[in-house]
Design an enzyme around this catalytic site. Sequence first.
Site, PDB file in Angstrom:
ATOM      1  N   SER A 243       0.846  -1.182   0.000  1.00 50.14           N
ATOM      2  CA  SER A 243       0.000   0.000   0.000  1.00 50.14           C
ATOM      3  C   SER A 243       0.885   1.236   0.000  1.00 50.14           C
ATOM      4  CB  SER A 243      -0.909  -0.001   1.234  1.00 50.14           C
ATOM      5  OG  SER A 243      -0.140   0.148   2.419  1.00 50.14           O
ATOM      6  N   LYS A 244       0.262   2.406  -0.012  1.00 47.28           N
ATOM      7  CA  LYS A 244       1.023   3.650  -0.099  1.00 47.28           C
ATOM      8  C   LYS A 244       1.974   3.829   1.072  1.00 47.28           C
ATOM      9  CE  LYS A 244      -2.138   6.314  -2.988  1.00 47.28           C
ATOM     10  NZ  LYS A 244      -2.969   7.526  -3.096  1.00 47.28           N
ATOM     11  N   ARG A 245       1.635   3.238   2.209  1.00 50.31           N
ATOM     12  CA  ARG A 245       2.497   3.450   3.370  1.00 50.31           C
ATOM     13  C   ARG A 245       3.770   2.632   3.291  1.00 50.31           C
ATOM     14  NH1 ARG A 245       1.381  -0.594   7.311  1.00 50.31           N
ATOM     15  NH2 ARG A 245      -0.391  -1.886   6.728  1.00 50.31           N
ATOM     16  N   HIS A 246       3.855   1.667   2.389  1.00 53.35           N
ATOM     17  CA  HIS A 246       5.125   0.952   2.257  1.00 53.35           C
ATOM     18  C   HIS A 246       5.452   0.582   0.815  1.00 53.35           C
ATOM     19  CE1 HIS A 246       2.089  -2.093   2.547  1.00 53.35           C
ATOM     20  NE2 HIS A 246       2.325  -2.502   3.752  1.00 53.35           N
ATOM     21  N   VAL A 249       3.658   3.739  -4.146  1.00 58.12           N
ATOM     22  CA  VAL A 249       3.571   5.147  -4.485  1.00 58.12           C
ATOM     23  C   VAL A 249       4.266   5.347  -5.824  1.00 58.12           C
ATOM     24  CG1 VAL A 249       3.482   5.913  -2.085  1.00 58.12           C
ATOM     25  CG2 VAL A 249       5.688   5.635  -3.194  1.00 58.12           C
TER      26      VAL A 249
END
Length: 470
Positions: A243-246, A249
């Site tokens: 996900s965007k947190r890891h 991006v």
Amino acid sequence: MTVRTRFAPSPTGFLHIGGARTALFAWAYARRHGGTFILRIEDTDVARSTPEAVQAILDGMQWLGLAHDEGPFYQMQRMERYKQVIAEMLAAGTAYHCYTSKDELDALRAEQEARKEKPRYDGRWRPEPGKILPPPPAGVPPVVRFRNPQQGAVAWQDQVKGRIEIANGELDDFIIARADGTPTYNFCVVVDDYDMAITHVIRGDDHVNNTPRQINLLQALKAPVPLYAHLSMILGDDGQKLSKRHGAVSVMQYDEDGYLPEAILNYLARLGWSHGDEEVFSMEQFVQWFDLDHITASAAQFNTEKLNWLNAHYLKLADPQRLAAEATRRLARQGVAVADGPEVASVVALYRDRIGNLNELADAVHPFFVAPKPSAELSAQHFTELALRSLSALRERLSTCAWQAAELGPAVKQTAAESGLKMPQLAIPLRVALLGLPQSPSIDAVLEVMGRERVLARLAAVLTAVNKPF
């Protein structure tokens, strides 16, 4: 056979890590076999595709250095070709018009779900020998459906997952052109792969379910079927879906965060592929070694700590002038000009072994170009009466000292000794005066790189601020 691979992102978002790995593997396979790597932008989702996302994909590919040999091709510019093939399929009987309304399809789905059946189109408009179709309803624009085989199975030897076989009875007659005439994803992909003579389709395993439909379409067009290699997904550090947190991006965010592209490429190459125990290698080595046999079928796990280690490794190897340019670019964003400061490459050389990314590098060299303002706490701790007298004496000595590290280091030591101080008792206040920090690379190297005029000016500023003679 000339190898031809493609990377075919949809411009509905940025180029993320998963897409970058797919592009890298497709690029490397083509390079390994002296083939052709094609970039294709699958932009038929008009509602979600944006020019900004297209540019982000192109920027990401350029930053990574994954140069394409042909393209970029845009599906929206190939509409006439798609319409031509659909007309040919309608004439050949491998496709047909379907007038089933959305309400009818919703009712059909509800009935099937109530019977605990897999929802699927029931072929009510599929032409069959002896079957009488109702007259087309007036004013209802039809979709075009592919006449999928109903018997047998479609199978392929996936280059990563092994043999996969799907019964044709599990597949329905899927739509290849919407009621407004626009072709669908599965249809466009097949025509593109056919026209572009793609020999190897390397893509994420979220496309496995599309593959039997695409193979059947290719066979209906009497087109060669490429070899397929479906890459496993990438999990985050915590083992969950990326996900965007890891990591999920934009690739360009890694540039913003201070990573070198060669570190990203080296890291991506090891996400699901291996060559013995090799962990650090150039792209030239990767191309020489890369094959599809050593891609693992299991999910790969993202490891930020390992990526950071690789980035620090490549920073140590990078050309100082390149690092200087990167630091300059980042300082410029902060409004810091380097033109009147010391040589940036010389400053960078002091820190390249001490930092983990380019943003840390820019922060480290910043005090060389902007006079520091030591905090009250640091000033109180290090600018004691004795330290200030010693800094004043040191400034006097430095005004005539030969400006090279071999002379500057002894000058600091001699001043400390004459003042009755140990070397750190003078070197640390000196660092705070020059850089605003109690720690730095070797003080003689810092002095040499900063330059006589700047050093004397900063010492003068500190001594003037506390009303001490110098």
